[in-house]
Design a protein around this motif. Structure first.
Motif, PDB file in Angstrom:
ATOM      1  N   GLY A 142      -5.189  -3.400   5.714  1.00  0.00           N
ATOM      2  CA  GLY A 142      -4.951  -3.371   4.270  1.00  0.00           C
ATOM      3  C   GLY A 142      -3.514  -3.713   3.921  1.00  0.00           C
ATOM      4  N   ILE A 143      -2.573  -3.186   4.681  1.00  0.00           N
ATOM      5  CA  ILE A 143      -1.157  -3.501   4.451  1.00  0.00           C
ATOM      6  C   ILE A 143      -0.903  -4.996   4.677  1.00  0.00           C
ATOM      7  N   THR A 144      -1.540  -5.543   5.709  1.00  0.00           N
ATOM      8  CA  THR A 144      -1.344  -6.965   6.035  1.00  0.00           C
ATOM      9  C   THR A 144      -1.865  -7.866   4.929  1.00  0.00           C
ATOM     10  N   ILE A 145      -3.064  -7.582   4.442  1.00  0.00           N
ATOM     11  CA  ILE A 145      -3.635  -8.473   3.423  1.00  0.00           C
ATOM     12  C   ILE A 145      -2.907  -8.290   2.088  1.00  0.00           C
ATOM     13  N   ALA A 146      -2.395  -7.090   1.828  1.00  0.00           N
ATOM     14  CA  ALA A 146      -1.588  -6.883   0.620  1.00  0.00           C
ATOM     15  C   ALA A 146      -0.290  -7.686   0.714  1.00  0.00           C
ATOM     16  N   THR A 147       0.284  -7.736   1.897  1.00  0.00           N
ATOM     17  CA  THR A 147       1.488  -8.543   2.117  1.00  0.00           C
ATOM     18  C   THR A 147       1.192 -10.016   1.907  1.00  0.00           C
ATOM     19  N   MET A 148       0.043 -10.453   2.396  1.00  0.00           N
ATOM     20  CA  MET A 148      -0.384 -11.838   2.193  1.00  0.00           C
ATOM     21  C   MET A 148      -0.501 -12.156   0.706  1.00  0.00           C
ATOM     22  N   LEU A 149      -1.076 -11.232  -0.056  1.00  0.00           N
ATOM     23  CA  LEU A 149      -1.217 -11.432  -1.493  1.00  0.00           C
ATOM     24  C   LEU A 149       0.157 -11.548  -2.154  1.00  0.00           C
ATOM     25  N   TYR A 150       1.081 -10.658  -1.792  1.00  0.00           N
ATOM     26  CA  TYR A 150       2.407 -10.690  -2.404  1.00  0.00           C
ATOM     27  C   TYR A 150       3.122 -12.010  -2.119  1.00  0.00           C
ATOM     28  N   PHE A 151       3.082 -12.454  -0.880  1.00  0.00           N
ATOM     29  CA  PHE A 151       3.777 -13.696  -0.546  1.00  0.00           C
ATOM     30  C   PHE A 151       3.105 -14.917  -1.167  1.00  0.00           C
ATOM     31  N   SER A 152       1.807 -14.833  -1.431  1.00  0.00           N
ATOM     32  CA  SER A 152       1.143 -15.939  -2.132  1.00  0.00           C
ATOM     33  C   SER A 152       1.687 -16.064  -3.552  1.00  0.00           C
ATOM     34  N   ILE A 153       1.980 -14.933  -4.181  1.00  0.00           N
ATOM     35  CA  ILE A 153       2.545 -14.938  -5.535  1.00  0.00           C
ATOM     36  C   ILE A 153       3.911 -15.620  -5.540  1.00  0.00           C
ATOM     37  N   LEU A 169     -10.176  -9.246  -2.725  1.00  0.00           N
ATOM     38  CA  LEU A 169     -11.418  -8.751  -3.315  1.00  0.00           C
ATOM     39  C   LEU A 169     -12.548  -8.739  -2.295  1.00  0.00           C
ATOM     40  N   SER A 170     -12.673  -9.837  -1.536  1.00  0.00           N
ATOM     41  CA  SER A 170     -13.720  -9.938  -0.521  1.00  0.00           C
ATOM     42  C   SER A 170     -13.593  -8.838   0.524  1.00  0.00           C
ATOM     43  N   ASP A 171     -12.372  -8.652   1.048  1.00  0.00           N
ATOM     44  CA  ASP A 171     -12.172  -7.642   2.082  1.00  0.00           C
ATOM     45  C   ASP A 171     -12.337  -6.226   1.538  1.00  0.00           C
ATOM     46  N   SER A 172     -11.978  -6.019   0.280  1.00  0.00           N
ATOM     47  CA  SER A 172     -12.143  -4.693  -0.327  1.00  0.00           C
ATOM     48  C   SER A 172     -13.620  -4.339  -0.452  1.00  0.00           C
ATOM     49  N   VAL A 173     -14.411  -5.288  -0.946  1.00  0.00           N
ATOM     50  CA  VAL A 173     -15.851  -5.052  -1.086  1.00  0.00           C
ATOM     51  C   VAL A 173     -16.492  -4.903   0.289  1.00  0.00           C
ATOM     52  N   LEU A 174     -16.010  -5.692   1.273  1.00  0.00           N
ATOM     53  CA  LEU A 174     -16.532  -5.582   2.637  1.00  0.00           C
ATOM     54  C   LEU A 174     -16.314  -4.175   3.188  1.00  0.00           C
ATOM     55  N   ALA A 175     -15.118  -3.630   2.967  1.00  0.00           N
ATOM     56  CA  ALA A 175     -14.822  -2.285   3.461  1.00  0.00           C
ATOM     57  C   ALA A 175     -15.727  -1.246   2.806  1.00  0.00           C
ATOM     58  N   ILE A 176     -15.913  -1.368   1.499  1.00  0.00           N
ATOM     59  CA  ILE A 176     -16.804  -0.439   0.795  1.00  0.00           C
ATOM     60  C   ILE A 176     -18.235  -0.583   1.306  1.00  0.00           C
ATOM     61  N   ASN A 177     -18.642  -1.820   1.542  1.00  0.00           N
ATOM     62  CA  ASN A 177     -20.003  -2.072   2.011  1.00  0.00           C
ATOM     63  C   ASN A 177     -20.229  -1.501   3.415  1.00  0.00           C
ATOM     64  N   VAL A 189     -21.546 -10.594  -2.586  1.00  0.00           N
ATOM     65  CA  VAL A 189     -20.232 -10.682  -3.235  1.00  0.00           C
ATOM     66  C   VAL A 189     -19.150 -10.964  -2.198  1.00  0.00           C
ATOM     67  N   VAL A 190     -19.229 -10.288  -1.050  1.00  0.00           N
ATOM     68  CA  VAL A 190     -18.253 -10.497   0.026  1.00  0.00           C
ATOM     69  C   VAL A 190     -18.216 -11.955   0.442  1.00  0.00           C
ATOM     70  N   MET A 191     -19.387 -12.529   0.661  1.00  0.00           N
ATOM     71  CA  MET A 191     -19.432 -13.898   1.181  1.00  0.00           C
ATOM     72  C   MET A 191     -19.023 -14.916   0.118  1.00  0.00           C
ATOM     73  N   ILE A 192     -19.443 -14.704  -1.117  1.00  0.00           N
ATOM     74  CA  ILE A 192     -19.085 -15.639  -2.191  1.00  0.00           C
ATOM     75  C   ILE A 192     -17.574 -15.658  -2.401  1.00  0.00           C
ATOM     76  N   THR A 193     -16.973 -14.479  -2.493  1.00  0.00           N
ATOM     77  CA  THR A 193     -15.528 -14.421  -2.714  1.00  0.00           C
ATOM     78  C   THR A 193     -14.759 -14.933  -1.498  1.00  0.00           C
ATOM     79  N   TYR A 194     -15.298 -14.699  -0.303  1.00  0.00           N
ATOM     80  CA  TYR A 194     -14.624 -15.143   0.920  1.00  0.00           C
ATOM     81  C   TYR A 194     -14.569 -16.668   1.012  1.00  0.00           C
TER      82      TYR A 194
END
Length: 216
Positions: A142-153, A169-177, A189-194
């Motif tokens: 989670g920390i890694t993908i959040a870092t990826m999001l920040y650097f994309s911005i 979004l995809s990874d968040s829904v995947l974790a919940i699923n 939803v996971v696959m479409i967003t991915y």
């Protein structure tokens, strides 16, 4: 002209394979996905090579490595035993994306750190009780993908930011699923967003290449 046709054909091919994969999810035939899911990233990589104006030896190695690692992640997750190898593959893929985003960053937008950390903290707080022995790996991911999001911005590329948001979004829904409640709807939803996330990242990288005419 020929290149334009090839690009359209690859998008059609990707759409067909993607449609089959979604149908296999919808009818709950996970074993049939061995025929569809492993094809998605190779087609995406082929599309990247075809759409990019760079020659083969100037294709961005960090981004390409991220796509290849994502392919391995896709394959591992098809197996019952493959969650940890799949998680590791995607973790490394995101690190490759982070390095690429860092190299092409325009300006650090520090205010967005607060927004990203707020989302990460809220999500971890929600899902943490369900993780059991997977707490540490999932938090690290989670920390890694959040870092990826920040650097994309920080790249100031709309396509890259959209791709990163869709990935989160995809990874968040995947974790919940996986850890809270499994439904076929969430799997779709996971696959479409991915797939849309990876496609937006490819389009964003090519757009950066066209504007800069160099590989950072």
């Amino acid at each position: 002209m020929i290149k334009s046709i090839n690009i359209k054909l690859l998008l059609v091919l990707l759409s067909i394979v993607f449609a089959f994969d979604l149908v296999f999810i919808a009818i709950d035939r996970s074993s049939w996905r061995f025929l569809s899911k492993p094809l998605l990233l190779p087609i995406m990589i082929w599309f990247y090579f075809t759409y990019s104006k760079q020659d083969v030896f100037r294709i961005n190695q960090w981004f390409l490595s991220g796509l290849i690692l994502s392919f391995f992640g896709d394959v591992f997750l098809l197996f019952g035993w493959g969650f940890m190898p799949g998680l590791g593959s995607f973790l490394l893929a995101h690190i490759c994306y982070i390095v690429y985003f860092f190299k092409i960053r325009k300006k650090n937008v520090w205010i967005w750190i607060t927004v990203v950390l707020l989302y990460l903290g809220s999500f971890i707080y929600y899902i943490y009780p369900y993780l059991n022995e997977m707490k540490i790996p999932v938090v690290i991911y989670g920390i890694t993908i959040a870092t990826m999001l920040y650097f994309s911005i920080n790249t100031r590329s709309l396509l890259l930011v959209i791709g990163a948001i869709l990935f989160v979004l995809s990874d968040s829904v995947l974790a919940i699923n996986m850890f809270v409640q499994h439904t076929i709807g969430k799997e779709l939803v996971v696959m479409i967003t991915y797939v849309l996330a990876q496609l937006m990242l490819v389009l964003g990288v090519v757009d950066v290449e066209k504007k800069n005419r160099i590989i950072q």
